[in-house]
Write an enzyme that holds these catalytic residues in place. Structure first.
Site, PDB file in Angstrom:
ATOM      1  CB  VAL A  25      46.509  39.468  39.767  1.00  0.00           C
ATOM      2  CG1 VAL A  25      46.361  40.951  40.070  1.00  0.00           C
ATOM      3  CG2 VAL A  25      45.675  38.647  40.736  1.00  0.00           C
ATOM      4  CG  ASP A  62      46.738  32.826  38.714  1.00  0.00           C
ATOM      5  OD1 ASP A  62      47.566  32.263  37.969  1.00  0.00           O
ATOM      6  OD2 ASP A  62      46.956  33.940  39.222  1.00  0.00           O
TER       7      ASP A  62
HETATM    8  O1  RIB Z   1      53.980  36.148  35.410  1.00  0.00           O
HETATM    9  C1  RIB Z   1      53.586  36.419  36.741  1.00  0.00           C
HETATM   10  C2  RIB Z   1      52.132  36.152  36.917  1.00  0.00           C
HETATM   11  O2  RIB Z   1      51.884  34.788  36.657  1.00  0.00           O
HETATM   12  C3  RIB Z   1      51.657  36.389  38.370  1.00  0.00           C
HETATM   13  O3  RIB Z   1      50.314  36.801  38.353  1.00  0.00           O
HETATM   14  C4  RIB Z   1      51.760  35.032  38.988  1.00  0.00           C
HETATM   15  O4  RIB Z   1      50.816  34.837  40.049  1.00  0.00           O
HETATM   16  C5  RIB Z   1      51.382  34.150  37.827  1.00  0.00           C
HETATM   17  O5  RIB Z   1      49.961  34.122  37.763  1.00  0.00           O
HETATM   18 CA    CA Z   2      48.618  35.562  39.590  1.00  0.00          CA
END
Ligand code: RIB
Ligand code: CA
Length: 307
Positions: free
Chosen positions: A121, A8
């Site tokens: 992620v 994201d």
């Molecule tokens: O809490 C950190 C996560 O949340 C990371 O993946 C950042 O990119 C957000 O997506």
């Molecule tokens: Ca992320």
């Protein structure tokens, strides 16, 4: 190693994409994009921009725009309105594939049984929906290596980390699945702060991608200075890719992880049985420590290989 990176973008997602594309050990079969830090339109556009910056032709697939049940949350406070504030990047000249991310995940795992590592992620709605739409893929996913959760406190509620809180129901589907899973939570990613010397080392590479990465980190750190008083931002998402390249940089333990989906102040918490006080069978390799200097040296070394 064949991987699908589900992300994201997001500043740290962008560096995870760069690290993956710069590492010949990894065959990135595709990048799937989800809503999360900002809305899907922007996360998708950001992924397309970073691909172009890296001179890559890896296919990119648009995912779902909303969580399964929870209200959508977002993190403009951290990543800016665009989701990638800081450097000015040219608009992408190539778009996403027409295949939907969920369908791409299903098709790819079926084509490469027991060979694909899936790396979420961001919120895990794409992966959870793929598992639900085609249950046959569950025993065929080689492993899941994710950034999300924490053995301790949250960063978006007192109890929950952002990626999990975006869609706790999706996260529960993933953690409850029998797929071998490895988790990089805030407890370890907050040990990996991009300090000035780390950002400088990346900058000194001098190539365009490294200079953009340094600019991204300079913007990313503002929220961490404000909220935590940190000297640098926690570089969450690249931990997943670095682990695939150098597992020796991390210390992990095999523990039981559940996701709290009750509508209480702990909604979205990853409940990690660190002291193994329950009879629950362990289900996740949980990262507990990282060699931060070696982690950032790996990132600087690999980003130098990009345009
Ligand atoms: O809490 C950190 C996560 O949340 C990371 O993946 C950042 O990119 C957000 O997506
Ligand atoms: Ca992320």
């Amino acid at each position: 190693m064949k991987i699908i990176l589900d992300c994201d973008p997001g500043h740290d997602d962008a560096l995870a994409i760069m690290l993956a594309l710069a590492s010949p050990e990894l065959e990135v079969l595709g990048i799937t994009v989800t809503y999360g830090n900002v809305g899907l339109e922007n996360t998708l556009n950001n992924a397309l921009k970073i691909r172009e910056l890296c001179g890559s032709s890896v296919p990119i697939y648009a995912g779902v725009p909303l969580p399964m049940i929870a209200e959508r949350i977002s993190a403009e406070f951290v990543h800016g309105r665009s989701g990638l504030d800081g450097p000015v990047l040219p608009e992408p000249t190539r778009g996403a594939e027409t295949t939907r991310a969920v369908d791409f995940i299903i098709e790819t795992v079926m084509q490469h049984p027991n060979e694909v590592t899936i790396c979420p992620v961001g919120p895990m709605t794409n992966l959870a929906l793929a598992m639900r739409l085609e249950p046959k893929i569950v025993p065929l996913i080689q492993q899941i290596v994710l950034m999300g959760g924490s053995t301790g406190l949250g960063n978006w509620s007192p109890a929950a980390e952002f990626n999990i809180l975006c869609d706790p129901h999706a996260a529960k589907i993933v953690f409850d699945s029998p797929v071998p899973t490895t988790m990089f939570g805030l407890n370890v990613t907050h040990q990996a702060l991009a300090l000035p010397q780390h950002i400088q080392a990346i900058c000194q590479n001098g190539n365009k991608t490294s200079l953009v990465a340094a600019e991204l980190l300079e913007f990313f750190k503002l929220a961490y200075q404000k909220r935590y008083g940190y000297a640098g931002p926690a570089l969450h998402d690249p931990c997943v890719i670095a682990y695939l390249l150098r597992p020796d940089l991390f210390k992990l333990e095999y523990l039981h992880v559940d996701v709290d989906c009750a509508l209480t102040p702990s909604f979205g918490r990853t409940v990690v049985d660190v002291y193994q006080v329950t009879k629950h069978q362990a289900n996740t390799h949980v990262a507990l420590e990282v060699d931060a200097d070696a982690y950032f040296a790996l990132i600087a070394e690999r980003l130098a290989q990009l345009p």
